[in-house]
Design an enzyme around this catalytic site. Structure first.
Site, PDB file in Angstrom:
ATOM      1  N   GLU A 164      50.925  27.152  -3.092  1.00 16.43           N
ATOM      2  CA  GLU A 164      50.655  26.570  -4.413  1.00 16.43           C
ATOM      3  C   GLU A 164      50.579  25.043  -4.389  1.00 16.43           C
ATOM      4  O   GLU A 164      51.601  24.361  -4.498  1.00 16.43           O
ATOM      5  CB  GLU A 164      51.754  27.002  -5.414  1.00 16.43           C
ATOM      6  CG  GLU A 164      51.533  26.429  -6.814  1.00 16.43           C
ATOM      7  CD  GLU A 164      52.577  26.872  -7.835  1.00 16.43           C
ATOM      8  OE1 GLU A 164      53.583  27.506  -7.443  1.00 16.43           O
ATOM      9  OE2 GLU A 164      52.387  26.560  -9.026  1.00 16.43           O
ATOM     10  N   LYS A 203      47.494  29.785  -4.677  1.00 16.47           N
ATOM     11  CA  LYS A 203      47.850  29.661  -6.095  1.00 16.47           C
ATOM     12  C   LYS A 203      47.553  28.237  -6.559  1.00 16.47           C
ATOM     13  O   LYS A 203      48.399  27.350  -6.487  1.00 16.47           O
ATOM     14  CB  LYS A 203      49.340  29.994  -6.281  1.00 16.47           C
ATOM     15  CG  LYS A 203      49.837  29.758  -7.703  1.00 16.47           C
ATOM     16  CD  LYS A 203      51.178  30.420  -7.968  1.00 16.47           C
ATOM     17  CE  LYS A 203      51.675  30.041  -9.354  1.00 16.47           C
ATOM     18  NZ  LYS A 203      52.772  30.870  -9.815  1.00 16.47           N
TER      19      LYS A 203
HETATM   20  P1  13P Z   1      52.911  28.064 -14.929  1.00 10.90           P
HETATM   21  O1  13P Z   1      51.971  29.232 -15.006  1.00 10.90           O
HETATM   22  O2  13P Z   1      53.822  27.944 -16.106  1.00 10.90           O
HETATM   23  O3  13P Z   1      52.231  26.792 -14.552  1.00 10.90           O
HETATM   24  O4  13P Z   1      53.894  28.377 -13.723  1.00 10.90           O
HETATM   25  C1  13P Z   1      53.361  28.802 -12.540  1.00 10.90           C
HETATM   26  C2  13P Z   1      54.319  28.523 -11.464  1.00 10.90           C
HETATM   27  O5  13P Z   1      54.748  29.428 -10.791  1.00 10.90           O
HETATM   28  C3  13P Z   1      54.714  27.128 -11.204  1.00 10.90           C
HETATM   29  O6  13P Z   1      55.279  27.035  -9.927  1.00 10.90           O
END
Ligand code: 13P
Length: 342
Positions: A177, A219
């Protein structure tokens, strides 16, 4: 490395038009969200919150995997049933957040670097033994005056790749991510440029660290203008810029792209994901999926308010958002779904 287990898990996470529920807020983040609503900020309130989430009827119809936090993965329902068992019984694959947070990066004012590599191999081993089959690590990229720097992007990409390699060694699918934040007054084009650069760095480092692309999930953020940008973009413009960015940077071997919501409303996140699938689903090599926290949980949390009497209504709201996002993966989400609540 168990390549078959990793690629099977990665595929299962984006199969059947389902997506991930990120319910892995750290204790401070969860407490902050509770405080805003006057909910007690203690372990029992957090446990009760997570209990009604994992027991939401029908959740497994649209959610393939749930990302837990270290406190949550060890918790149980009031009747003693471990959350891990509740999830697996519902057909939901348990995952775990393993970074220890984004901290100020030394020598880089305004930039963040994510920590958590020390001791990670042993923690991953334990989580696998507990039943987790995937993990998450979030890198934070800020757009600002002269930001992000090349060294900030490289350091975050390197940490993501080191984490991903350790996950695969342990049999856990890494959810990688790199989040370019929405804060700022930058344009859509600027976010496109920065996200492209960030992803280019990430895939260079993933290759250097010998990460198997078939056994990971990306992600990312959607490509959006900054919250303060006077020129906001249409749902279609966001869909086009976002997919253009990934076509340039994400190898076809990656099975799925599961977006974070980043503070978008539930409705907008669903509408944008839907537009991407309407316009590109049949033409892109990866699944365009979701891994939302706030865009699935926030409306339900506001209904719950920490009160037992509100649990059933909150579960309905949670399931509704999850179903809207499954419909968005199919390109079948409509604004009318918000009115009927189905
Ligand atoms: P949000 O969808 O609230 O941005 O959170 C996703 C997430 O896992 C942040 O690390």
């Amino acid at each position: 490395m168990n390549e078959l287990l990793l690629s099977d898990t990665a595929k299962a996470l984006v199969d059947d038009d389902k997506g991930l529920l990120a319910m892995d807020e750290s204790t401070p983040t969860c407490n902050k969200r509770f405080a805003k609503l006057g909910i007690p900020q203690d372990e029992e309130a957090r446990r009760a919150y997570r209990e009604w989430i994992v027991t939401t009827p029908g959740l497994g119809e649209s959610i393939s995997g749930a990302i837990l936090y270290d406190e949550t993965i060890r918790q149980q329902k009031k009747d003693g049933t471990p959350f891990l068992k509740v999830l697996t019984d519902a057909g939901i694959i348990p995952g775990i957040k393993v970074d220890t947070g984004a901290k100020d990066m030394a020598g880089h004012p305004g930039e963040k670097i994510t920590e958590g590599l020390d001791g990670l191999r042993d923690r991953l081993k334990e989580y696998f033994q507990m039943g987790a089959r995937f993990a998450k690590w979030r890198a934070v990229i800020v757009i600002g005056d002269g930001l992000p720097s090349r060294s900030g992007l490289e350091a975050n990409a390197h940490a993501l790749a080191r984490y991903a390699a350790l996950c695969q060694e342990a049999g856990l699918v890494p959810v990688v991510e790199p989040e370019v934040l929405m804060e700022g007054d930058h344009t859509l084009g600027c976010c496109l440029k920065v996200t492209e650069e960030a992803l280019r760095n990430v895939f260079i480092q993933l290759n250097c660290q010998r990460v198997m692309l078939e056994g990971m999930i990306l992600k990312p953020n959607m490509v959006l203008p900054g919250l303060g940008c006077p020129q906001q973009a249409s749902v279609e413009e966001v869909a086009d810029a976002t997919v253009q960015c990934f076509l340039r940077t994400v190898p076809a071997a990656v099975p799925g792209i599961a977006f974070l919501s980043g503070g978008q409303s539930g409705e907008l996140a669903s509408a944008r994901l839907n537009a991407m699938n309407v316009r590109f689903k049949s033409r892109v090599p990866w699944a365009l999926a979701f891994s939302f926290a706030r865009a699935i949980q926030q409306p339900a949390l506001e209904i719950w308010q920490g009160k037992e009497a509100n649990v059933s209504a909150a579960q309905k709201a949670l399931n509704h958002r999850a179903q809207c996002n499954r419909a968005a993966r199919r390109g079948e989400y409509t604004a009318a779904m918000e009115k009927t609540g189905s």
